[in-house]
Design an enzyme around this catalytic site. Structure first.
Site: not given
Ligand code: NDP
Length: 245
Positions: A142, A155
């Site tokens: 990030s 984070y």
């Molecule tokens: P979302 O919340 O849309 O997606 C996060 C995903 O992580 C979900 O599909 C969720 O699925 C999954 N997840 C969470 N906990 C678990 C777990 N214990 N096991 C398996 N899967 C898990 O957010 P983003 O798409 O934004 O996030 C994707 C990545 O991008 C993350 O690493 C985030 O930190 C990073 N990021 C995002 C930014 C933003 O502004 N959105 C900026 C910078 C980085 P489920 O709950 O079904 O398990």
């Protein structure tokens, strides 16, 4: 996308946001995609969309906090497709808060998902990729992996850690076994990530930013670009920010 075509790609956190957009983009370009997350109904709906569009994809329930789940995910992928070309360690959570709120369980959750989850993914695929003498691990850091702001200490620490792990993997494996390691560092992206925030102060701040980020498809394109590079070209880091912020 010649070098994406036919690749077998595991994506964690594929049930929404960046993971979902990446799965759809890669499948549209001929990859065989294994979508992993905890919410199975969401995964199945996305897989159905991909299949309906003529792509190849399967869904696997896996919690990245469980090393055993990640081992099973790798085994299922090998049994189904015979190899693992790419792992996108994308699952993440961001329940930000000030340190003095002492939300210790949320700190643990961020460390478990964002750091241990990435390590569990690497542990599951590294022996396979070393055996293949090829592979690619893409880790989602990030802009918070480069700078800390009030309420983001834990984070940010997890996302700094993701960069350290990615760099270590690159140094140890790229020359030795041809395994590529890439860090993707998104800025604000319009996804469900902010739903994990429980601190009222941070929720209020996040709601002001709602919708001001970039589309998850922008991050998916950066991931696809890194995969599509010829195998002798390693994109070690890509940062993608909203123009307006
Ligand atoms: P979302 O919340 O849309 O997606 C996060 C995903 O992580 C979900 O599909 C969720 O699925 C999954 N997840 C969470 N906990 C678990 C777990 N214990 N096991 C398996 N899967 C898990 O957010 P983003 O798409 O934004 O996030 C994707 C990545 O991008 C993350 O690493 C985030 O930190 C990073 N990021 C995002 C930014 C933003 O502004 N959105 C900026 C910078 C980085 P489920 O709950 O079904 O398990």
């Amino acid at each position: 996308m010649e070098n994406v075509q036919h690749k077998v790609v595991i994506i964690t956190g594929a049930s929404s946001g960046i993971g979902e957009a990446t799965a759809k983009l890669l499948a549209r370009n001929g990859a065989k995609v294994v979508l992993a997350a905890r919410r199975e109904e969401r995964l199945h709906a996305i897989v159905n969309d991909i299949l309906a569009a003529g792509g190849e994809a399967v869904a696997v329930r896996a919690d990245v906090v469980s090393a055993a789940d990640m081992q099973q995910l790798a085994k299922f992928t090998l049994d189904t497709y015979g190899r693992i070309d790419v792992l996108v360690n994308n699952a993440g959570v961001m329940p930000n808060s000030r340190l003095n709120e002492l939300r210790v369980e949320e700190w643990d959750q961020m460390i478990d998902v964002n750091v241990k989850g990435v390590l569990h993914g690497i542990a599951a695929v590294l022996p396979v990729m070393r055996e293949q003498q090829s592979g690619h691990v893409i880790n989602l850091s990030s802009t918070s992996g480069y700078q800390v702001s009030p309420t983001s200490a834990v984070y940010a620490a997890t996302k700094f850690a993701v960069r350290a792990i990615s760099e270590g993997l690159r140094l140890e494996e790229s020359a030795a076994s041809g395994i590529r390691s890439t860090v993707i560092a998104p800025g604000l992206t319009n996804t469900e990530l902010f739903d994990t925030i429980t601190s009222p102060e941070v929720q209020a701040f996040a709601s002001q930013l709602s919708g001001k980020g970039i589309a998850p498809a922008s991050i998916a394109r950066a991931i696809a670009f890194a995969i599509n590079e010829p195998d002798d070209s390693l994109i070690s880091e890509i940062m993608v920010r909203p123009t307006a912020l």
